[in-house]
Design a protein around this motif. Structure first.
Motif, short mmCIF file in Angstrom:
data_model
loop_
_atom_site.label_atom_id
_atom_site.label_comp_id
_atom_site.label_asym_id
_atom_site.label_seq_id
_atom_site.Cartn_x
_atom_site.Cartn_y
_atom_site.Cartn_z
N SER A 66 0.42 -1.35 -0.14
CA SER A 66 0.14 -0.03 0.02
C SER A 66 0.86 1.55 -0.08
O SER A 66 2.08 1.18 0.36
CB SER A 66 -0.28 -0.23 0.35
OG SER A 66 -0.12 0.23 2.23
N LEU A 67 -0.13 2.39 -0.54
CA LEU A 67 1.42 3.63 -0.31
C LEU A 67 1.99 3.86 0.82
O LEU A 67 2.94 4.83 1.36
CB LEU A 67 -0.01 4.68 -0.37
CG LEU A 67 -0.28 5.08 -2.47
CD1 LEU A 67 -1.23 6.77 -2.12
CD2 LEU A 67 1.23 5.56 -3.05
N SER A 68 1.19 4.00 2.05
CA SER A 68 1.79 4.10 3.04
C SER A 68 2.78 3.26 3.94
O SER A 68 3.38 3.88 4.68
CB SER A 68 0.32 4.02 4.20
OG SER A 68 0.64 2.14 4.49
N GLU A 69 3.22 2.12 2.36
CA GLU A 69 4.68 1.74 2.93
C GLU A 69 5.25 1.94 2.39
O GLU A 69 6.58 1.05 2.17
CB GLU A 69 4.39 0.14 3.29
CG GLU A 69 2.79 -0.55 3.56
CD GLU A 69 2.59 -2.01 2.95
OE1 GLU A 69 3.59 -2.95 3.13
OE2 GLU A 69 1.56 -2.19 3.82
N MET A 70 5.10 2.68 1.73
CA MET A 70 6.06 3.41 0.25
C MET A 70 7.70 3.78 0.75
O MET A 70 8.09 3.36 0.32
CB MET A 70 5.81 4.98 0.03
CG MET A 70 5.55 5.05 -1.71
SD MET A 70 4.77 6.65 -2.44
CE MET A 70 4.95 7.58 -0.89
N SER A 71 7.79 4.33 1.86
CA SER A 71 9.15 4.80 2.69
C SER A 71 9.28 3.67 3.06
O SER A 71 10.54 3.88 4.06
CB SER A 71 8.93 5.77 3.26
OG SER A 71 8.31 5.59 4.38
N GLN A 72 8.73 2.68 3.40
CA GLN A 72 9.55 1.09 4.26
C GLN A 72 9.91 0.44 4.02
O GLN A 72 10.65 0.33 2.06
CB GLN A 72 8.52 0.24 4.60
CG GLN A 72 7.39 1.03 5.78
CD GLN A 72 5.94 0.27 6.06
OE1 GLN A 72 6.16 -1.22 5.85
NE2 GLN A 72 5.06 0.27 6.78
N LYS A 73 11.43 0.02 4.70
CA LYS A 73 12.29 -0.98 3.70
C LYS A 73 11.81 -2.30 4.20
O LYS A 73 11.67 -2.82 5.20
CB LYS A 73 13.45 -1.07 4.75
CG LYS A 73 14.82 0.40 4.89
CD LYS A 73 15.13 0.56 3.56
CE LYS A 73 15.83 1.23 3.67
NZ LYS A 73 16.46 2.46 2.20
#
Lengths: 379, 379
Positions: A232-239
């Motif tokens: 999801s978009l909210s995970e965009m910056s997750q490694k």
């Protein structure tokens, strides 16, 4: 011993209509590569192997190849549980045969109380379950919430603890204090599903599944592995990646190993003209899944088709400067979506009647929602 | 060697809305009992293990218990194939592990060419397949029908024949000259699925699945086992059971062993008054599945409810002396249902145009129906 901790594979999941099987197969190969490089003794998969209780034939094909490669070809022992997205019964088929090659796939609560012992470690593989299962297993009518159930479950597990061994719990729940992203289905019915971290103290490591960010929980002895892909978009910056865990009695350590998505999930901001300029689009990876924020105010005819000719995987286009009212509506909708079902009912009731729900009414609603939720799960 | 031949379990099948899982579990126990009494070396299941490609959770639970008991607990080697009702991919999960305990479950055409050897016998386990699979496997665009495919398949198998061993084919097809009942789904698209008996000559025994009557085919070296239960009215007078086969090279024998249904399927004829008389209904097994033929002409208010108070499993009520027209309509409908799709199109075309289809038109229809049929199967 040393093991790899992963979870939330969600095989068969689609991202805004795009099939992710190729990305999922690629992420799996990276996981396998890490397992080999790190010379782990086992691979732990903490639930949500599939995205749906009845996966598609294509998803099953991919999953079958994965487990054959991991366990039969590469000979890794596998310690896995079913999550809230899996159908425990459908996943159970083959389980009694899997054990012959050290592939432990627990789908029922009662299996959690026979720890798998490997080297210096006892693994308690606790599949996702509903309070009703604990009520039946412990023959205790008082158990209504996951917290109540988990107290009993953990007491029962502790009876099996061998003092000279490390103790690992593999589980698929929302641990209080964790941070959510948008791609996890709400388990929660009025907070009934939350497990307090303090309950998990006696384990050397808790290998969690359910939340998709590796940093969702920062505890001394517990981690979510996170999903191998951004869902999801909210995970965009997750490694994204896996944990490599070394169990030493009372001195367990873990380290994160990153995996690189075959296609990333990124966000672009700019005017239609900028985004469709060759110089711009040649500077980025056009094969990525893209969320586009347009700064234009004017109508752009045939916009989506034009964008997709350049960017084949547009998952959404947002107008940053749309009408104010529209924005407001969207914000309100988002807010409603984020509310737990009990709160939604509360809000609706007070809007309509101008009064608040009584304590008794709130209990009725909670009980009924829980029953509905269970009926839903039973399908 | 000695083996038991069964097929068409159709786990999860319903009879006019009635769940048959209890009857199916009971029939399975009888099959297991026969296997033990007859001291067989293996159990052969010739396809249609499940009734649907996506079985219910309840059906999966029953099936899982059966295979665990048969193979892991009672230690019978199992030789099984998927049928046209099974989803080959869904059934495939676990297959590579099953082999460790001599449970061979073939779901793909290519697996048919690696015979399983047990004692003096080579078993060729040929799952149900569509012509397209053979076209791809043999890389031969000419293959359009099952008959064409089977010629290639059997030639390929014969290459593997060891002359000093007996050769058994396990397969799930309609063999030309067999008799059908109403409970088998039509495989046939204009006869494309028929295998001539002559093709099967080189086998000592052909263990067939697909047709539900044990007498559907009377050949020297081939039998349908039939289903363990009666699945339709047309099977009412059939004996159900399994074959016990003794393979001796060039001198194979087989014998039928009956199983008794937990609840039978019977037909009653009489007036409403007769059927609801205590003396009458105490003379029969009211727990059976009942098809009732009423001789009354008058309207009977609340008839079904009254009958079901006495007979809990009424699967249908027929008025023997209804209006003549009604009868005629019903007969016509039945006739249409019994036609193959190509014949249906032929009939419709000549009714509408008064002309016959040309040879070319018939070919087009056949090809299109076959393509449709394949698309349907691919789901």
């Amino acid at each position: 011993m040393r093991f790899l901790h992963t979870a939330d594979w969600h095989i068969g999941k689609k991202l805004h209509g795009y099939d992710l099987l190729e990305e999922q197969a690629d992420a799996f190969q990276q996981i396998l590569k890490i397992a080999k490089e790190e010379k782990v003794d086992a691979i732990v998969v903490a639930g949500d192997l599939y995205d749906r209780s009845v996966p598609s034939v294509e998803a099953i094909e991919v999953f079958n190849r994965m487990i054959v490669e991991m366990n039969l070809q590469e000979k890794f022992p596998v310690l896995a549980i079913s999550g809230n997205h899996d159908s425990s019964t459908r996943l159970e088929t083959g389980g009694p045969w899997f054990i012959q090659s050290d592939f432990h796939l627990n789908t029922r609560l009662d299996q959690a109380f026979e720890p798998v012992e490997m080297k210096n470690t006892q693994f308690f593989l606790l599949p996702y379950f509903e309070p009703i299962s604990a009520r039946l297993y412990f023959d205790n009518e008082e158990i209504r919430t996951i917290e109540q159930a988990m107290k009993e479950v953990i007491t029962e597990m502790e009876k099996q603890f061998k003092p000279d061994m490390a103790h690992v719990l593999v589980s698929h729940f929302f641990v209080a204090g964790s941070e959510k992203s948008d791609s996890e289905t709400k388990l929660m019915v009025g907070g009934l599903d939350t497990v307090p971290l303090s309950l998990l103290e006696s384990f050397d490591y808790v290998a969690l599944g359910h939340l998709h960010g590796k940093n969702a929980l920062q505890a001394e002895n517990a981690r979510y592995s996170g999903s191998p892909l951004k869902f999801s978009l909210s995970e965009m910056s997750q490694k994204k990646g896996v944990w490599i865990v070394d169990t030493v009695v009372d001195k367990t350590t873990f380290e994160f190993k990153e995996i690189t998505p075959l296609r990333d999930l990124i966000q672009l901001e700019g005017s239609f003209k900028e985004l469709t300029t060759q110089e711009f689009y040649e500077s980025i990876d056009r094969e990525s899944y893209l969320h586009i924020q347009l700064t234009d105010r004017a109508v752009i005819p045939n916009m989506m088709n034009q964008l997709r000719q350049i960017y084949p995987r547009v998952i959404g286009v947002e107008r940053l400067f749309g009408r104010e009212v529209k924005e407001k509506n969207r914000a309100a909708k988002k807010e409603i979506k984020a509310l737990a079902p009990t709160e939604l009912v509360n809000q609706f009731f007070s809007e309509v009647t101008g009064e608040q729900l009584t304590q008794q009414q709130q209990t009725w609603i909670k009980d009924n929602l829980a029953a509905l939720h269970q009926a839903e799960r039973g399908k």
